[in-house]
Design an enzyme around this catalytic site. Structure first.
Site, short mmCIF file in Angstrom:
data_model
loop_
_atom_site.label_atom_id
_atom_site.label_comp_id
_atom_site.label_asym_id
_atom_site.label_seq_id
_atom_site.Cartn_x
_atom_site.Cartn_y
_atom_site.Cartn_z
N ILE A 3 0.85 -1.21 0.00
CA ILE A 3 0.00 0.00 0.00
C ILE A 3 0.88 1.25 0.00
O ILE A 3 0.59 2.24 -0.69
CB ILE A 3 -0.97 -0.03 1.20
CG1 ILE A 3 -1.78 -1.33 1.16
CG2 ILE A 3 -1.92 1.17 1.16
CD1 ILE A 3 -2.54 -1.64 2.42
N ILE A 47 12.39 1.71 11.76
CA ILE A 47 11.86 2.83 12.56
C ILE A 47 12.09 2.63 14.06
O ILE A 47 12.00 3.57 14.84
CB ILE A 47 10.35 3.11 12.30
CG1 ILE A 47 9.50 1.88 12.62
CG2 ILE A 47 10.12 3.60 10.89
CD1 ILE A 47 8.01 2.19 12.71
N ALA A 53 4.54 1.16 8.05
CA ALA A 53 5.54 0.14 8.39
C ALA A 53 5.07 -0.74 9.54
O ALA A 53 5.06 -0.30 10.69
CB ALA A 53 6.85 0.82 8.77
N TYR A 99 -2.68 -9.15 15.54
CA TYR A 99 -2.46 -8.09 14.56
C TYR A 99 -3.43 -6.91 14.81
O TYR A 99 -3.01 -5.76 14.94
CB TYR A 99 -2.65 -8.66 13.14
CG TYR A 99 -2.77 -7.61 12.08
CD1 TYR A 99 -1.72 -6.73 11.82
CD2 TYR A 99 -3.95 -7.47 11.34
CE1 TYR A 99 -1.84 -5.76 10.85
CE2 TYR A 99 -4.07 -6.51 10.37
CZ TYR A 99 -3.02 -5.64 10.13
OH TYR A 99 -3.15 -4.67 9.17
N LYS A 135 -2.73 -2.92 16.13
CA LYS A 135 -3.16 -1.73 15.38
C LYS A 135 -4.08 -0.85 16.25
O LYS A 135 -4.00 0.38 16.21
CB LYS A 135 -3.88 -2.14 14.08
CG LYS A 135 -2.93 -2.74 13.04
CD LYS A 135 -2.25 -1.65 12.23
CE LYS A 135 -1.20 -2.19 11.28
NZ LYS A 135 -0.84 -1.29 10.21
N HIS A 192 -3.47 -13.88 1.04
CA HIS A 192 -4.69 -13.16 0.64
C HIS A 192 -5.41 -13.84 -0.52
O HIS A 192 -4.77 -14.41 -1.41
CB HIS A 192 -4.35 -11.71 0.28
CG HIS A 192 -3.81 -10.95 1.45
ND1 HIS A 192 -2.48 -10.70 1.62
CD2 HIS A 192 -4.44 -10.44 2.55
CE1 HIS A 192 -2.30 -10.05 2.76
NE2 HIS A 192 -3.46 -9.88 3.34
N ALA A 250 -9.77 -20.55 11.16
CA ALA A 250 -10.09 -20.05 12.50
C ALA A 250 -10.13 -18.51 12.50
O ALA A 250 -9.28 -17.87 11.88
CB ALA A 250 -9.04 -20.53 13.50
N ASP A 252 -12.27 -16.35 11.17
CA ASP A 252 -12.84 -15.59 10.05
C ASP A 252 -14.30 -15.20 10.33
O ASP A 252 -15.16 -16.09 10.41
CB ASP A 252 -12.82 -16.43 8.76
CG ASP A 252 -11.58 -16.24 7.94
OD1 ASP A 252 -10.89 -15.22 8.13
OD2 ASP A 252 -11.30 -17.09 7.07
N1 UFG Z 1 -10.01 -17.30 1.74
C1 UFG Z 1 -10.28 -18.53 1.18
N2 UFG Z 1 -9.24 -19.24 0.67
C2 UFG Z 1 -7.95 -18.80 0.71
C3 UFG Z 1 -7.68 -17.54 1.28
C4 UFG Z 1 -8.74 -16.80 1.79
O1 UFG Z 1 -11.43 -18.98 1.12
O2 UFG Z 1 -7.05 -19.53 0.24
C5 UFG Z 1 -11.13 -16.51 2.26
C6 UFG Z 1 -10.99 -16.15 3.74
O3 UFG Z 1 -11.51 -17.19 4.54
C7 UFG Z 1 -11.79 -14.87 3.81
C8 UFG Z 1 -11.62 -14.24 2.42
O4 UFG Z 1 -11.15 -15.28 1.58
O5 UFG Z 1 -13.13 -15.15 3.98
C9 UFG Z 1 -10.58 -13.13 2.41
O6 UFG Z 1 -9.40 -13.60 3.04
P1 UFG Z 1 -8.04 -12.77 3.07
O7 UFG Z 1 -7.04 -13.61 3.80
O8 UFG Z 1 -7.70 -12.33 1.69
O9 UFG Z 1 -8.40 -11.48 3.90
P2 UFG Z 1 -8.98 -11.33 5.38
O10 UFG Z 1 -10.41 -10.92 5.23
O11 UFG Z 1 -8.73 -12.50 6.22
O12 UFG Z 1 -8.04 -10.22 5.97
C10 UFG Z 1 -8.03 -8.90 5.51
C11 UFG Z 1 -6.62 -8.33 5.56
C12 UFG Z 1 -6.12 -8.26 6.97
C13 UFG Z 1 -7.11 -7.53 7.82
C14 UFG Z 1 -8.48 -8.12 7.67
C15 UFG Z 1 -9.49 -7.31 8.40
O13 UFG Z 1 -5.77 -9.12 4.79
O14 UFG Z 1 -4.89 -7.59 7.02
O15 UFG Z 1 -8.87 -8.16 6.32
O16 UFG Z 1 -10.44 -8.14 8.90
F1 UFG Z 1 -6.74 -7.60 9.11
#
Ligand code: UFG
Length: 329
Positions: free
Chosen positions: A12, A52, A74, A141, A145, A189, A283, A285
């Site tokens: 970002i 930093i 950062a 995490y 924050k 992600h 776990a 989510d």
């Molecule tokens: N997912 C899958 N399969 C994968 C990876 C992800 O089904 O292989 C699903 C996850 O379960 C979730 C969605 O895709 O439902 C998005 O997952 P991400 O890991 O891409 O993102 P997150 O929502 O877990 O996390 C994001 C940011 C974090 C932040 C969070 C806030 O990456 O830094 O949103 O809730 F903290």
């Protein structure tokens, strides 16, 4: 006067630096290149490699430049990793913020725009989430924050440091020409992982959970283009430089997409079949995370330009297709 971008070689941060420079700002980047990339460092910015948490190093940067505002990206940001290495996250994120704020106090720098996250809310009680909703992080995490936000709040009262905390939802996409983009090790992600299938870097994408209380049973998230985030950061800097008070804003599109809908969008964009495996829940989510960004729209006069999910996935695809090994290519 310059803008200091801590973490300007990261995903970002680098996109925000690109936009800042495009708009004629003087930019100083500080990055330890732990998760940032040298190739993502903008050639038109002045770059200092360092950490930093090293106060001598940071003081040198402040001493050598006329800094008006700080953008702080950062930090460590992997939710899963934060649960097994909590002290690493407290050290880098919270202690890093302490040294940064101490240095700002020393050099009388009054403005900071901070990368916060939807993870500060934890399991939401209602959708869409507004900034005044409860904050109960469910992972380290998010806790770090939230702590960093609170440190800024108290430094605001004590030293008059003004801050804007931007709580991002799911960041995605890349610069449209594909010259910079997302490159995490390990990648966790959803969008980059889906795109690794048509790139033949992985055989299938696993859907984490299919019995959530959503229309198709998969998790719903609010995906926001990284350039829309960059735009919000620049608006937040101007907001502070114009003398406005400290504030917290959600940044999202306000529209939720399920994991299955994201896979369908990727199939359309790449015009390739993507093998899907239905798996167990991951776990921690939450079923749904969707932002209300009304406050940012009203006060920062920000509005996302990339509201079509296929456009966001297309920009991610342009980057990954041309850089299948990220910045190593
Ligand atoms: N997912 C899958 N399969 C994968 C990876 C992800 O089904 O292989 C699903 C996850 O379960 C979730 C969605 O895709 O439902 C998005 O997952 P991400 O890991 O891409 O993102 P997150 O929502 O877990 O996390 C994001 C940011 C974090 C932040 C969070 C806030 O990456 O830094 O949103 O809730 F903290």
């Amino acid at each position: 006067m310059s803008i200091l971008v801590c973490g300007g070689a990261g995903y970002i941060g680098s996109h925000t630096v690109y936009k800042l420079i495009e708009q004629g700002n003087d930019v100083i980047i500080v990055d330890n290149l732990q998760s940032g990339h040298l190739k993502a460092v903008n050639k038109n910015a002045k770059f200092y490699k360092g950490d930093i948490r090293d106060s001598k190093f940071l003081e040198k940067v402040f001493y050598e430049n006329k800094i008006e505002s700080v953008l702080h990206f950062a930090a460590n940001s992997l939710v899963g990793e934060s649960m097994v290495k909590p002290l690493l996250y407290f050290n880098n994120n919270v202690y890093g913020m302490q040294i940064l704020l101490e240095t700002m106090v020393k050099f009388n720098i009054k403005n900071i725009v901070f990368s916060s996250t939807a993870a500060v809310y934890g399991e939401p009680k209602r959708i869409p989430i507004v900034e005044s909703d409860d904050t109960n992080p469910t992972n380290t995490y998010g806790e770090t924050k939230l702590t960093m936000e609170k440190m800024m709040k108290w430094c605001n009262k004590a030293y008059g440091i003004n801050f804007v905390a931007l709580r991002y939802f799911n960041v995605a996409g890349a610069l449209e020409d594909g010259s910079i983009g997302e490159d995490h090790h390990p990648e966790t992600h959803l969008i980059p992982l889906i795109l690794q299938v048509p790139l033949k870097k992985r055989e299938f994408i696993t859907v984490f959970g299919t019995d959530y209380p959503t229309a198709d049973g998969t998790c719903i998230r609010d995906y926001i283009h990284v350039l829309d985030l960059a735009d919000a950061h620049i608006k937040a800097v101007k907001y502070l430089e114009n003398g406005n008070e400290s504030n917290i804003f959600n940044l999202g599109n306000g529209i939720g997409f399920s994991v299955k809908e994201m896979i369908d969008a990727a199939k359309e964009v790449t015009k390739k079949d993507i093998k899907v495996v239905l798996g167990e829940k991951r776990a921690g989510d939450p079923a749904q995370l969707v932002a209300s960004s009304e406050k940012a729209r009203k006060i920062l006069e920000w509005s996302p330009k990339y509201t079509n999910i296929k456009e966001i996935v297309k920009d991610a695809w342009t980057w990954h297709e041309t850089h299948p090994n990220g910045f190593e290519d």
